[in-house]
Scaffold this active site. Structure first.
Site, PDB file in Angstrom:
ATOM      1  N   GLY A   1      10.118  59.448  50.927  1.00 37.73           N
ATOM      2  CA  GLY A   1       9.242  59.305  52.092  1.00 37.73           C
ATOM      3  C   GLY A   1       8.580  57.948  51.967  1.00 37.73           C
ATOM      4  N   HIS A   2       9.018  57.002  52.765  1.00 37.97           N
ATOM      5  CA  HIS A   2       8.538  55.625  52.644  1.00 37.97           C
ATOM      6  C   HIS A   2       7.741  55.256  53.892  1.00 37.97           C
ATOM      7  CE1 HIS A   2      11.972  54.605  49.582  1.00 37.97           C
ATOM      8  NE2 HIS A   2      11.161  55.570  49.176  1.00 37.97           N
TER       9      HIS A   2
ATOM     10  N   LYS B   1       6.666  51.458  47.929  1.00 37.64           N
ATOM     11  CA  LYS B   1       7.912  50.699  48.065  1.00 37.64           C
ATOM     12  C   LYS B   1       8.212  50.379  49.535  1.00 37.64           C
ATOM     13  CE  LYS B   1      10.029  54.124  46.061  1.00 37.64           C
ATOM     14  NZ  LYS B   1       8.896  54.968  45.647  1.00 37.64           N
TER      15      LYS B   1
ATOM     16  N   GLN C   1      12.210  57.063  44.955  1.00 38.29           N
ATOM     17  CA  GLN C   1      11.590  57.697  43.776  1.00 38.29           C
ATOM     18  C   GLN C   1      11.087  56.602  42.823  1.00 38.29           C
ATOM     19  OE1 GLN C   1      15.006  59.201  44.748  1.00 38.29           O
ATOM     20  NE2 GLN C   1      13.593  60.093  46.182  1.00 38.29           N
TER      21      GLN C   1
ATOM     22  N   ASP D   1       6.331  56.995  45.177  1.00 37.68           N
ATOM     23  CA  ASP D   1       5.220  56.765  46.102  1.00 37.68           C
ATOM     24  C   ASP D   1       4.351  55.576  45.716  1.00 37.68           C
ATOM     25  OD1 ASP D   1       6.126  59.037  47.418  1.00 37.68           O
ATOM     26  OD2 ASP D   1       4.840  60.353  46.244  1.00 37.68           O
TER      27      ASP D   1
HETATM   28  P1  GDP Z   1       6.819  54.918  48.769  1.00 36.80           P
HETATM   29  O1  GDP Z   1       7.459  56.252  48.688  1.00 36.80           O
HETATM   30  O2  GDP Z   1       6.865  54.177  47.474  1.00 36.80           O
HETATM   31  O3  GDP Z   1       7.312  54.085  49.912  1.00 36.80           O
HETATM   32  O4  GDP Z   1       5.271  55.200  49.062  1.00 36.80           O
HETATM   33  P2  GDP Z   1       4.664  56.277  50.102  1.00 36.80           P
HETATM   34  O5  GDP Z   1       4.827  55.742  51.478  1.00 36.80           O
HETATM   35  O6  GDP Z   1       5.177  57.627  49.821  1.00 36.80           O
HETATM   36  O7  GDP Z   1       3.155  56.299  49.645  1.00 36.80           O
HETATM   37  C1  GDP Z   1       2.367  55.165  49.638  1.00 36.80           C
HETATM   38  C2  GDP Z   1       1.149  55.419  50.542  1.00 36.80           C
HETATM   39  O8  GDP Z   1       0.194  54.407  50.311  1.00 36.80           O
HETATM   40  C3  GDP Z   1       1.483  55.332  52.015  1.00 36.80           C
HETATM   41  O9  GDP Z   1       0.612  56.185  52.707  1.00 36.80           O
HETATM   42  C4  GDP Z   1       1.183  53.879  52.354  1.00 36.80           C
HETATM   43  O10 GDP Z   1       0.858  53.694  53.731  1.00 36.80           O
HETATM   44  C5  GDP Z   1      -0.005  53.623  51.486  1.00 36.80           C
HETATM   45  N1  GDP Z   1      -0.169  52.252  50.993  1.00 36.80           N
HETATM   46  C6  GDP Z   1       0.762  51.355  50.575  1.00 36.80           C
HETATM   47  N2  GDP Z   1       0.169  50.258  50.072  1.00 36.80           N
HETATM   48  C7  GDP Z   1      -1.159  50.465  50.170  1.00 36.80           C
HETATM   49  C8  GDP Z   1      -2.305  49.704  49.782  1.00 36.80           C
HETATM   50  O11 GDP Z   1      -2.218  48.608  49.229  1.00 36.80           O
HETATM   51  N3  GDP Z   1      -3.532  50.268  50.035  1.00 36.80           N
HETATM   52  C9  GDP Z   1      -3.664  51.485  50.618  1.00 36.80           C
HETATM   53  N4  GDP Z   1      -4.893  51.957  50.818  1.00 36.80           N
HETATM   54  N5  GDP Z   1      -2.621  52.223  50.987  1.00 36.80           N
HETATM   55  C10 GDP Z   1      -1.374  51.721  50.752  1.00 36.80           C
HETATM   56  P1  IMO Z   2       9.686  58.286  47.159  1.00 37.98           P
HETATM   57  O1  IMO Z   2      10.975  57.536  47.420  1.00 37.98           O
HETATM   58  C1  IMO Z   2       7.551  61.143  44.689  1.00 37.98           C
HETATM   59  C2  IMO Z   2       9.893  64.392  42.923  1.00 37.98           C
HETATM   60  C3  IMO Z   2       9.654  65.795  43.417  1.00 37.98           C
HETATM   61  C4  IMO Z   2       9.992  66.593  42.166  1.00 37.98           C
HETATM   62  C5  IMO Z   2      11.151  65.805  41.587  1.00 37.98           C
HETATM   63  C6  IMO Z   2      12.524  66.350  41.958  1.00 37.98           C
HETATM   64  O2  IMO Z   2       8.911  58.576  48.385  1.00 37.98           O
HETATM   65  O3  IMO Z   2       8.894  57.602  46.093  1.00 37.98           O
HETATM   66  P2  IMO Z   2      13.964  66.322  44.182  1.00 37.98           P
HETATM   67  O4  IMO Z   2      13.634  66.829  45.547  1.00 37.98           O
HETATM   68  O5  IMO Z   2      14.256  64.860  44.143  1.00 37.98           O
HETATM   69  O6  IMO Z   2      15.006  67.134  43.491  1.00 37.98           O
HETATM   70  O7  IMO Z   2      12.598  66.565  43.339  1.00 37.98           O
HETATM   71  O8  IMO Z   2      11.022  64.491  42.068  1.00 37.98           O
HETATM   72  N1  IMO Z   2      10.225  63.408  43.975  1.00 37.98           N
HETATM   73  C7  IMO Z   2       9.390  62.468  44.403  1.00 37.98           C
HETATM   74  N2  IMO Z   2       8.110  62.203  44.069  1.00 37.98           N
HETATM   75  N3  IMO Z   2       8.186  60.343  45.561  1.00 37.98           N
HETATM   76  C8  IMO Z   2       9.477  60.570  45.888  1.00 37.98           C
HETATM   77  O9  IMO Z   2      10.200  59.722  46.634  1.00 37.98           O
HETATM   78  C9  IMO Z   2      10.127  61.697  45.328  1.00 37.98           C
HETATM   79  N4  IMO Z   2      11.364  62.217  45.454  1.00 37.98           N
HETATM   80  C10 IMO Z   2      11.423  63.260  44.602  1.00 37.98           C
HETATM   81  O10 IMO Z   2       8.318  65.966  43.819  1.00 37.98           O
HETATM   82  O11 IMO Z   2       8.927  66.523  41.254  1.00 37.98           O
HETATM   83 MG    MG Z   3       7.043  58.255  49.067  1.00 35.35          MG
END
Ligand code: GDP
Ligand code: IMO
Ligand code: MG
Length: 421
Positions: free
Chosen positions: A39-40, A15, A221, A12
């Site tokens: 979840g991106h 990416k 991840q 998270d």
């Molecule tokens: P990922 O899994 O690495 O793609 O990241 P996620 O989407 O799960 O979580 C990142 C969260 O931060 C999302 O809600 C994005 O919309 C948000 N986000 C990304 N970059 C920024 C930033 O620079 N500032 C803020 N406030 N939110 C951001």
């Molecule tokens: P993105 O791509 C954050 C965590 C789960 C759990 C562990 C194992 O959005 O960054 P799994 O379901 O993969 O067997 O769970 O890894 N986990 C993540 N945490 N971002 C993710 O993906 C994750 N995918 C798995 O919360 O601790």
């Molecule tokens: Mg994510």
């Protein structure tokens, strides 16, 4: 120029946003590991959209996507995602390819993942069936996307997979068996729906690479969740590091030119497991609220804490990161002070290296340095606040690599490209 984007923390890091941004300079976007546990989040015309399996950036209608051999594919989730993008006027037919070697997440994998969490408290997985699917892969009786192309041998393969899984479900969770005919019907439906997308993506990749068409590899991840190198057993079941990108796609190492390591300006983690800089106080709460730190896949509140340079020193090095991207610097604006862990205190000594065992990690006490916060990330459209610049300089000095991208908001354009110092 081929680029990989990797999370350097526990996932998270932002990416998806960076993939959407860098997609503009690449023609092909690929996933190489993980599955719908990802979840991106990307903003498409101002609307938030979460990608789980479809590579982020495929909302650009001219981009081509691949789910590589290392991905575990839940075709039910994929069907929903394809449908949603189609409704948005971005059909994926003819531009999304699933490698024939990619393994399939079956309904019994998903069920087991959930039951295991309930039985043991689990590790806090996303319940997407990731662990059981990779287990079957390594045990060598997994079902692969390419099996859908061979109906004559499919039943036999399903029987082997299901026999093993049904025994586990009965013995360990006391659950009734999944019926082979139901599973066969499902596979047949999937085969009809996805046959045109399933192919040997390495033949495509080789041709694209020969013609120098730029490929963007999207990590899921984060490195601390890597099955070998992460905080085992609180990890995911795939290789989230750069080696996973090569093996999970089938790309020769010298064809990877740019390795972008992404970190938040602080740290978060969902699920269980050690987290030395975690804040259990109001500051942690404030980070969660200001950063909107709730899981994009499961909605769970993310655990929050200060930036951890011990962890980053480890992951930035082992991935051979060529440049850093820092996200969410806006969230720290207005904090009275910022802390950054530069070392751990462990067994009476200070260490700057990330410990290899869970026991050591659980005992590690972060050693913090304090830095002034910045009232706002930007002083004008392209100039970062001097105190933010100082913070980035501090990180660069500790990690020995440049910060090139600074993200200050969730929208794709909210980023400053920093030139080399
Ligand atoms: P990922 O899994 O690495 O793609 O990241 P996620 O989407 O799960 O979580 C990142 C969260 O931060 C999302 O809600 C994005 O919309 C948000 N986000 C990304 N970059 C920024 C930033 O620079 N500032 C803020 N406030 N939110 C951001
Ligand atoms: P993105 O791509 C954050 C965590 C789960 C759990 C562990 C194992 O959005 O960054 P799994 O379901 O993969 O067997 O769970 O890894 N986990 C993540 N945490 N971002 C993710 O993906 C994750 N995918 C798995 O919360 O601790
Ligand atoms: Mg994510």
């Amino acid at each position: 120029m081929n680029t990989v984007i990797l999370g350097l923390q526990w996932g998270d890091e932002g990416k998806g946003k960076l993939v959407a941004l860098l997609a503009r300079d690449h023609e092909i976007i690929v996933r190489f590991q993980g599955g719908a546990n990802a979840g991106h989040t990307v903003f498409i015309e101002g609307q938030e959209h979460v990608f789980h399996l479809v590579p982020s950036g495929l909302h650009h209608p001219e981009k081509v996507g691949v789910l590589g051999p290392g991905v575990v594919v839940d075709l039910e989730v994929l069907a929903q995602e394809v449908e949603a993008l189609s409704r948005m006027g971005r059909p994926l037919e003819g531009r999304l390819w699933i490698d024939a070697r990619a393994h399939l997440v079956m309904p019994y994998h998903r069920a087991e993942d959930g039951w295991e969490e309930e039985l043991r408290g689990g590790i806090g997985s996303t319940r997407r069936g990731i662990g059981p699917t990779y287990r079957d892969l390594y045990a060598r009786f997994g079902l692969r996307a390419g099996d859908l192309l061979h109906p004559d041998t499919l039943y036999r393969k399903l029987k082997k997979s299901l026999e093993w899984n049904n025994q586990v479900l009965a013995a360990r969770y006391g659950k009734p068996p999944f019926q082979i005919q139901d599973m066969m019907d499902l596979l047949t439906t999937w085969a009809e729906r996805f046959r045109p997308m399933i192919t040997d993506t390495l033949t495509l990749l080789r041709e694209w690479d020969r013609r120098d068409r730029a490929i963007l590899l999207e990590g899921a991840q984060g490195s601390l969740l890597d099955i070998f190198l992460g905080t085992y057993p609180y990890v995911t079941s795939s290789h989230t590091v750069v080696g996973g990108a090569l093996a999970g796609l089938g790309l020769p190492p010298q064809r990877l030119h740019r390795i972008v390591g992404v970190t938040k300006a602080y740290t978060t983690r969902v699920g269980r497991g050690p987290f030395p800089t975690e804040l259990h106080d109001e500051t942690g709460q404030r980070l969660r609220e200001l950063g909107g730190e709730y899981g994009a896949t499961t909605g769970r509140p993310r655990r929050c804490g200060w930036l951890d340079l011990v962890a980053l020193r480890y992951t930035a090095w082992l991935n051979g990161v060529t440049e850093l991207a820092i996200t969410k610097v806006d969230v720290l604006s207005g904090f009275p002070e910022i802390r950054v862990a530069t070392a751990y205190r462990l067994k009476g000594a200070e260490t700057r290296w990330f410990p290899a065992t869970l026991e050591d990690l659980e005992q590690a006490e972060p050693v913090y340095e304090e830095l002034p916060a910045w009232p706002t990330p930007l002083v004008d459209r392209n100039t970062l606040h001097p105190q933010l610049e100082a913070y980035l300089g501090f990180l660069e000095a500790h990690l020995g690599m440049p910060v090139r991208l600074v993200s200050y908001g969730p929208q794709t354009h909210e980023v400053v490209l920093r030139s080399p110092a």
